[in-house]
Design a protein around this motif. Structure first.
Motif, short mmCIF file in Angstrom:
data_model
loop_
_atom_site.label_atom_id
_atom_site.label_comp_id
_atom_site.label_asym_id
_atom_site.label_seq_id
_atom_site.Cartn_x
_atom_site.Cartn_y
_atom_site.Cartn_z
N THR A 241 -41.30 -15.30 30.28
CA THR A 241 -39.88 -15.95 29.24
C THR A 241 -40.15 -16.43 27.23
OG1 THR A 241 -39.97 -17.48 30.83
CG2 THR A 241 -38.44 -18.42 28.75
N THR A 242 -41.83 -15.90 27.72
CA THR A 242 -42.08 -14.92 26.22
C THR A 242 -42.18 -13.91 25.68
OG1 THR A 242 -43.57 -16.85 26.35
CG2 THR A 242 -43.91 -15.33 24.22
N LYS A 243 -41.64 -13.11 26.68
CA LYS A 243 -41.53 -11.23 26.36
C LYS A 243 -39.92 -11.07 25.91
CE LYS A 243 -43.44 -7.28 27.81
NZ LYS A 243 -44.35 -7.27 26.79
N LYS A 244 -39.34 -11.83 27.06
CA LYS A 244 -38.24 -11.58 26.95
C LYS A 244 -38.29 -12.22 25.42
CE LYS A 244 -34.19 -13.70 29.35
NZ LYS A 244 -33.44 -14.11 30.07
N ALA A 245 -37.86 -13.17 24.54
CA ALA A 245 -37.94 -14.14 23.67
C ALA A 245 -38.23 -13.08 22.81
CB ALA A 245 -38.20 -15.33 23.62
N PHE A 246 -39.54 -12.21 22.51
CA PHE A 246 -39.93 -11.59 21.90
C PHE A 246 -39.22 -10.90 21.74
CE2 PHE A 246 -43.28 -13.98 20.91
CZ PHE A 246 -44.29 -13.66 19.66
N GLU A 247 -38.89 -10.52 22.69
CA GLU A 247 -37.61 -8.60 22.82
C GLU A 247 -36.61 -8.29 21.66
OE1 GLU A 247 -38.00 -8.14 27.24
OE2 GLU A 247 -39.80 -6.97 26.74
N LYS A 248 -35.88 -10.53 22.23
CA LYS A 248 -35.03 -10.73 21.56
C LYS A 248 -35.10 -10.90 19.78
CE LYS A 248 -33.85 -15.58 21.80
NZ LYS A 248 -33.27 -16.45 22.24
N ALA A 249 -36.83 -11.27 19.28
CA ALA A 249 -36.49 -11.70 18.20
C ALA A 249 -36.71 -10.08 17.93
CB ALA A 249 -38.01 -12.68 18.28
N ARG A 250 -37.01 -9.75 18.17
CA ARG A 250 -37.62 -8.33 17.31
C ARG A 250 -36.31 -7.47 17.47
NH1 ARG A 250 -41.87 -7.48 20.92
NH2 ARG A 250 -43.53 -8.20 20.10
N SER A 251 -35.40 -7.67 18.10
CA SER A 251 -34.00 -7.04 18.21
C SER A 251 -33.10 -7.62 17.95
CB SER A 251 -33.43 -6.23 19.44
OG SER A 251 -33.72 -7.43 20.18
N GLY A 252 -33.92 -8.44 15.96
CA GLY A 252 -32.58 -8.90 16.06
C GLY A 252 -31.44 -10.42 16.32
N GLY A 253 -31.81 -10.86 17.76
CA GLY A 253 -31.49 -11.85 18.17
C GLY A 253 -31.67 -13.19 17.80
N GLY A 254 -32.64 -13.78 16.67
CA GLY A 254 -33.44 -14.90 16.25
C GLY A 254 -34.12 -15.07 17.01
N PRO A 255 -34.58 -16.04 16.71
CA PRO A 255 -35.32 -17.74 17.24
C PRO A 255 -35.24 -18.43 19.06
CG PRO A 255 -34.04 -18.45 15.91
CD PRO A 255 -33.64 -17.00 16.13
N THR A 256 -35.85 -18.15 19.88
CA THR A 256 -35.89 -18.77 20.73
C THR A 256 -36.76 -20.68 21.14
OG1 THR A 256 -35.97 -17.34 21.21
CG2 THR A 256 -36.42 -18.56 23.20
N LEU A 257 -36.67 -21.15 21.12
CA LEU A 257 -37.16 -22.90 21.89
C LEU A 257 -37.93 -22.47 23.34
CD1 LEU A 257 -38.73 -25.45 21.02
CD2 LEU A 257 -36.61 -25.93 21.48
N ILE A 258 -38.43 -22.07 23.80
CA ILE A 258 -39.73 -22.35 24.80
C ILE A 258 -39.87 -24.11 25.05
CG2 ILE A 258 -40.13 -21.83 26.30
CD1 ILE A 258 -40.36 -18.74 25.01
#
Lengths: 372, 324
Positions: A241-258
């Motif tokens: 889940t964290t890895k996915k959130a980081f990938e999203k963050a780096r590609s401009g997809g913004g933040p995630t709350l886990i």
């Protein structure tokens, strides 16, 4: 148990409670990575046990551990890149450890000695390492959260492919800093991953007293981004889940709350006695969900682990802990004049004056004490 | 040399620093397209774009909390708090986080950020657009606190603050944002932090002031001169760390001290100055150190000009000190 039903409905889980893997969600870590993770989690657990004993023996003043929450802490940090930033709460030694913060660094900090990277300035476990992009721990709850958002906004401004991971507990979600940070992160689409270790207890206050919401991750919705509920005792689910959130963050997809749904198996800190506010039956229930046991069962199923290796590793780690402790305990405290350093980049006149006063007074005190 | 008011000088300082160093960014409420409620950031958004000049959600703790993260990353944020009266939601971030970051990390991290905020009364602002909260921050190790009193100093001090490795609280006396004009050099120049300046010279009494009060104090000192009373007038400029040498040199010469500030008296900065002068120059003193300050009340609206120290009060104070 309405809340529990809601949790079971949407929780992300890779490892079942008997260590069986959901192949469709398996992040497919290499054997080596899996063993690195397990070693770090076991070390974290053993360090906690040893430090509690040291505190009871009066050898250290205080300790605050991660027992029961190792999967959430270590699994998340393991999913980050080298240049990403960890913004820790006070249970994140394991997160720093997997980035290269050594046992020796940690023990020097706990003893606050002359080789402590933070120069004996803070209570035990309040670590920091600029080299490893691990920010400095402060005791007030939630105050670190906006710093992570600021780092993330800065990375975005500089067009660097870096993101920040911030740890905090369920108690912190009641603080203004949490809400302000979530709001800023949403507005600026900051590459920031919020990791709430919902360990069910903020010292003696249960999660239900922090929020009337059915979950914590649901709060992300109001700030305009995604929240994910994860089994915090499942290291692979946390990692994925964290890895996915980081990938999203780096590609401009913004933040995630886990929201890592987990449990604080031990007391809040060495100063706490949980018997005063929670029942043993609840603790026993969660002990069965121990993240180490679940991960070990998975490793055993994969034929990566067995009892002999476990025994050997525990012996090795114990030896490492004890020999490091033995060495670190001999290191003297920082020199008295260091009290005055690092307040400012260049020491101003009034601090120079106070430093000289202290040094003179210490000389005098010595004479007075000797004359008793 | 162009003539500017203080707002123009501050705006110019920001522009100069942003042109020189792309790590400098400006953030806050209404500071973007609009250019700030006092126009301190006018034109910066248009020149530098929204990556470097951006409006934030309306939350002071968030402005300072995220600015700390940006400074830790390596930027040089210059957040604006719209009025000093609104700085308190960010108080924890400033006092517990910003000021202690280098110290508690053992010197591994630093937080070079400059918080700009308009402060002080005399503008019909009531409780919440008039306060002088400098003492709270002077009491906090790790911060620097700067208060300019002229356009020239405002620009030179702000540039120094932005380049400083330590966090700086930059209190701008809004009452004289436009009321005071002066020559301001083009381009970059530095007015050093931690140095006071002697604005008037005399050997009978030392008057110490800063910010908007400096102008009133100068008027008073000039009035006193006409009455044959010769005063040193010190403009402190930086309150933390303050320039002890300039103060002691003057006190050793005059033996009499009047401290002027508009913040409340009890535990105000005047108390610290008086105590320090007492510790270091008692035998030079001919009279008790006198404080002419705001009163220990919330800042009043209708009667603000009775609350604020003015020339007759300061002059009477100087005379009282001389006749002690």
């Amino acid at each position: 148990m309405k809340a529990a039903v809601a949790v079971e409905d949407k929780i992300v889980r890779v490892l079942g409670e008997g260590g069986e893997v959901d192949a469709s969600k398996d992040p497919r870590l290499s054997d080596r990575d899996l063993l690195t993770l397990y070693r770090a989690m076991l070390l974290n657990r053993m360090v906690d046990e040893r430090m509690f004993r040291l505190q009871r023996q009066g050898r250290i003043a205080f300790y605050i551990g991660a027992t029961g929450e190792e999967a959430a802490i270590i699994g998340a940090a393991f999913a980050m890149g080298e240049k990403d930033w960890v913004v820790p709460c006070y249970r994140e030694f394991g997160a720093a450890y997997v980035r290269g913060f050594t046992l020796r660094d940690f023990f020097c900090q706990i003893f606050g000695n002359a080789q402590d990277l933070t120069k004996g300035r803070q209570m035990p476990v309040h670590i920091a390492s600029s080299r490893l992009h691990v920010l400095s721990v402060s005791s007030p709850v939630g105050t670190q959260i906006p710093h992570a958002v600021g780092l993330a906004i800065a990375a975005k401004i500089r067009k660097a492919k870096e993101a920040a991971l911030v740890f905090f507990g369920d108690g912190a979600t009641s603080e203004g800093d949490f809400h302000v940070s979530m709001n800023f992160a949403g507005v600026f689409r900051a590459p920031c991953v919020f990791l709430c270790r919902n360990n069910q207890w903020a010292i003696s206050v249960p999660r239900e007293r922090q929020t009337a919401a059915p979950s914590i991750e649901i709060k992300a919705k109001a700030y305009g981004f995604e929240g994910v509920l994860v089994d915090g005792n499942d290291v692979l689910a946390i990692y994925a889940t964290t890895k996915k959130a980081f990938e999203k963050a780096r590609s401009g997809g913004g933040p995630t709350l886990i929201e890592a749904f987990t449990y604080r198996l031990g007391p809040h800190s060495t100063s706490d006695d949980p018997h005063a506010y929670r029942g043993e039956d609840e603790v026993e229930l969660w002990k069965k969900k121990d993240p180490l046991i679940r991960f070990r069962e998975y490793l055993e199923k994969r034929k990566l682990w067995h009892q002999d290796r476990e025994t050997k590793l525990m012996q090795d780690l114990n030896e490492e802990i004890l020999s490091t402790l033995k060495e670190v305990e001999q290191i003297p405290p920082p020199p008295p004049e260091s009290i005055f350093e690092d307040v400012y980049a260049v020491m101003p006149w009034h601090l120079r004056e106070q430093r000289d006063q202290l040094l003179r007074w210490l000389e005098e005190r010595k004479k007075i004490t000797e004359s008793y | 040399m162009p003539e500017m008011n203080m707002i123009q000088a501050i705006n110019d300082a920001l522009r100069v620093e942003m042109e020189r160093d792309d790590r400098v960014i400006v953030m806050g409420e209404d500071i973007g397209k609009f250019g700030g409620v006092f126009r301190a950031t006018q034109g910066l958004y248009q020149q530098f774009g929204e990556d470097r000049v951006f409006d934030t959600p309306l939350a002071e703790a968030g402005i300072i909390g995220t600015a700390i993260g940006m400074a830790l990353y390596g930027l040089r944020p210059v957040p604006e708090i719209q009025f000093a009266d609104y700085i308190y939601p960010a108080f924890d971030q400033i006092v517990n986080e910003l000021s202690k970051y280098r110290y508690r990390s053992g010197g591994q991290y630093s937080c070079p950020l400059t918080i700009r905020t308009p402060y002080g009364g005399g503008v019909k602002g009531g409780h919440y657009h008039s306060q002088s909260p400098e003492a709270y921050f002077i009491h906090t190790p790790g911060l620097k606190v700067v208060v300019p009193s002229s356009p020239y100093d405002a620009k030179g001090l702000l540039i120094s603050a932005i380049r400083d490795e330590d966090p700086v609280l930059f209190f701008e006396p809004k009452r004289i944002y436009r009321a005071v004009k002066g020559e301001v050099p083009k381009g970059e120049y530095l007015v050093p932090l931690e140095r006071a300046t002697l604005v008037r010279e005399g050997d009978q009494c030392t008057v110490i002031a800063y910010g908007a009060m400096l102008h009133m104090a100068r008027e008073t000192v000039d009035l006193a001169t006409k009455k044959g009373i010769r005063c040193d007038l010190i403009d402190l400029r930086t309150l933390l760390p303050f320039d002890i040498d300039t103060i002691l040199q003057s006190v050793q010469k005059t033996g009499r001290v009047v401290i002027v500030h508009e913040a409340p008296r009890t535990c105000g900065f005047g108390a610290e100055l008086a105590a320090t002068i007492g510790e270091k120059a008692l035998l030079y003193l001919e009279a008790p150190v006198l404080r002419i300050t705001g009163f220990d009340t919330p800042f009043p609206y209708t009667l603000e000009h009775d609350y604020l120290p003015d020339a007759p009060r300061v002059l009477a104070g100087i005379e009282k000190t001389l006749n002690f």
